[in-house]
Design an enzyme around this catalytic site. Sequence first.
Site, short mmCIF file in Angstrom:
data_model
loop_
_atom_site.label_atom_id
_atom_site.label_comp_id
_atom_site.label_asym_id
_atom_site.label_seq_id
_atom_site.Cartn_x
_atom_site.Cartn_y
_atom_site.Cartn_z
N TYR A 41 153.62 25.17 52.32
CA TYR A 41 152.91 24.99 51.06
C TYR A 41 153.75 25.50 49.89
O TYR A 41 153.23 25.72 48.80
CB TYR A 41 151.56 25.72 51.10
CG TYR A 41 150.56 25.04 51.99
CD1 TYR A 41 150.78 24.92 53.35
CD2 TYR A 41 149.38 24.50 51.47
CE1 TYR A 41 149.88 24.28 54.19
CE2 TYR A 41 148.47 23.87 52.29
CZ TYR A 41 148.72 23.76 53.66
OH TYR A 41 147.81 23.13 54.46
N ASP A 95 145.96 26.39 58.49
CA ASP A 95 145.09 25.37 57.89
C ASP A 95 144.56 24.45 58.97
O ASP A 95 143.35 24.19 59.08
CB ASP A 95 145.90 24.59 56.84
CG ASP A 95 145.01 23.76 55.94
OD1 ASP A 95 143.78 23.93 55.99
OD2 ASP A 95 145.55 22.92 55.20
N ASP A 133 140.49 24.33 60.70
CA ASP A 133 139.62 23.13 60.70
C ASP A 133 139.20 22.81 62.14
O ASP A 133 138.04 22.48 62.40
CB ASP A 133 140.35 21.91 60.13
CG ASP A 133 140.08 21.71 58.65
OD1 ASP A 133 139.96 22.73 57.93
OD2 ASP A 133 139.98 20.54 58.21
N LYS A 159 155.70 28.79 66.30
CA LYS A 159 156.42 27.78 67.07
C LYS A 159 157.87 28.26 67.18
O LYS A 159 158.83 27.58 66.79
CB LYS A 159 156.30 26.41 66.35
CG LYS A 159 156.81 25.23 67.14
CD LYS A 159 155.98 24.87 68.36
CE LYS A 159 156.60 23.71 69.11
NZ LYS A 159 155.99 23.51 70.45
N ASP A 161 151.02 24.67 69.48
CA ASP A 161 150.48 23.54 70.25
C ASP A 161 149.57 24.04 71.36
O ASP A 161 148.49 23.48 71.61
CB ASP A 161 151.61 22.64 70.78
CG ASP A 161 152.81 23.41 71.32
OD1 ASP A 161 152.90 24.63 71.06
OD2 ASP A 161 153.66 22.82 72.00
#
Length: 339
Positions: free
Chosen positions: A131, A234, A238, A177, A210
Amino acid sequence: MSKTYTIVALKGDGIGPEVTEATVKVLQAAEAKSDFKLNIVYGEAGAHCIPQYGTNLPAETVELIKKSDACLKGPMTTPEEAGAPVSVAVTLRRMFNLYANVRPCKTFPNVESLKPNIDFIVVRENTEGLYSGAESLLAPGVGIALRIITHDASLRVAEFAFKLAMQRRKHLTYIHKGNILRITDGIFKDAVKEAQKKYPEVEVDDLHVDAATMQFIKQPEKYDVLVTTNLFGDILSDEAAQVTGSLGLAAGANIGDSYAMFEPVHGSAPKYTGMDRVNPIATILAGAMMLDWLGEKAAAKKIEDAVVAVLTEGKVRTHDLGGQAKGSEITAAIVSKIQ
Ligand code: NAD
């Protein structure tokens, strides 16, 4: 003498005005049963401002925010064309250094969820990562986006997450990751390990992002506090919102050292604008988080208890919860339960 808090409410775009107004009604109902005062002032922000102000965050609104105690932000539409103003949420997070994005993911009574007894919090780094807004076109058809990860920002969000874990079940999972993003997520992982030294009581583990998306489906009840970088947080929050029931129930806080902004996790859902159809509870619970952050814990609990009472009763349910009720009906039901 009772305390007065100045709150800037930004109604936003799409369904923003209706969920924000619903929240103000609930906050005022809690105020009426408490010994503090809320001075709610409205600021303009969102995509609808662009034709008039040339920006989605007018300078007048920033000035209002600077003079306030906290901000309640409705969802806003973010234009996607290159060169358009960046998201208001992203701008405010950076401008006021609201570095920790806190998203509780909890099952509610009588709300269908993938698994029962889920109760974890995603803490997302809120000021950098993908971002950063640093994107450019290298050549026609070839673009890059900079994923900026710094030790300082990672450390402060990790410390925030450890403090939260200490108040809860003392379990922290950091998500990254690092097998692919060795430098950037290496910095993030090292910062978490540095913060860990101060909190030996907290049990710590980690997951690749993942694997985390899979674990949230497989055994979400296992987690307590999760900390991760901006984009991963983010996406995961969700997902977690849907696993626990509905995006319409998921609230978020953007917290810095001296200021905080509260908003629903969901966006402006433009197709439902003005239909009085969506669930205002996400924004209402963001309002409760705001009162809690301001130190008005009893009033925050009044709101949470009223929401739980309405959901438990199950008579008034919006479409996302499998019912037919209007947003205004569930708001009225919540207001009526505030004690
Ligand atoms: P969205 O969250 O607005 O909507 C996705 C879907 O989720 C909706 O179609 C609806 O089915 C459901 N939903 C959302 N809120 C709900 C509610 N309160 N009750 C019931 N169902 C609800 O996501 P989107 O369609 O990807 O984004 C729309 C706009 O919102 C975009 O411009 C996006 O940039 C913006 N956005 C803003 C924020 C923010 O202001 N913080 C966050 C996310 C998206």
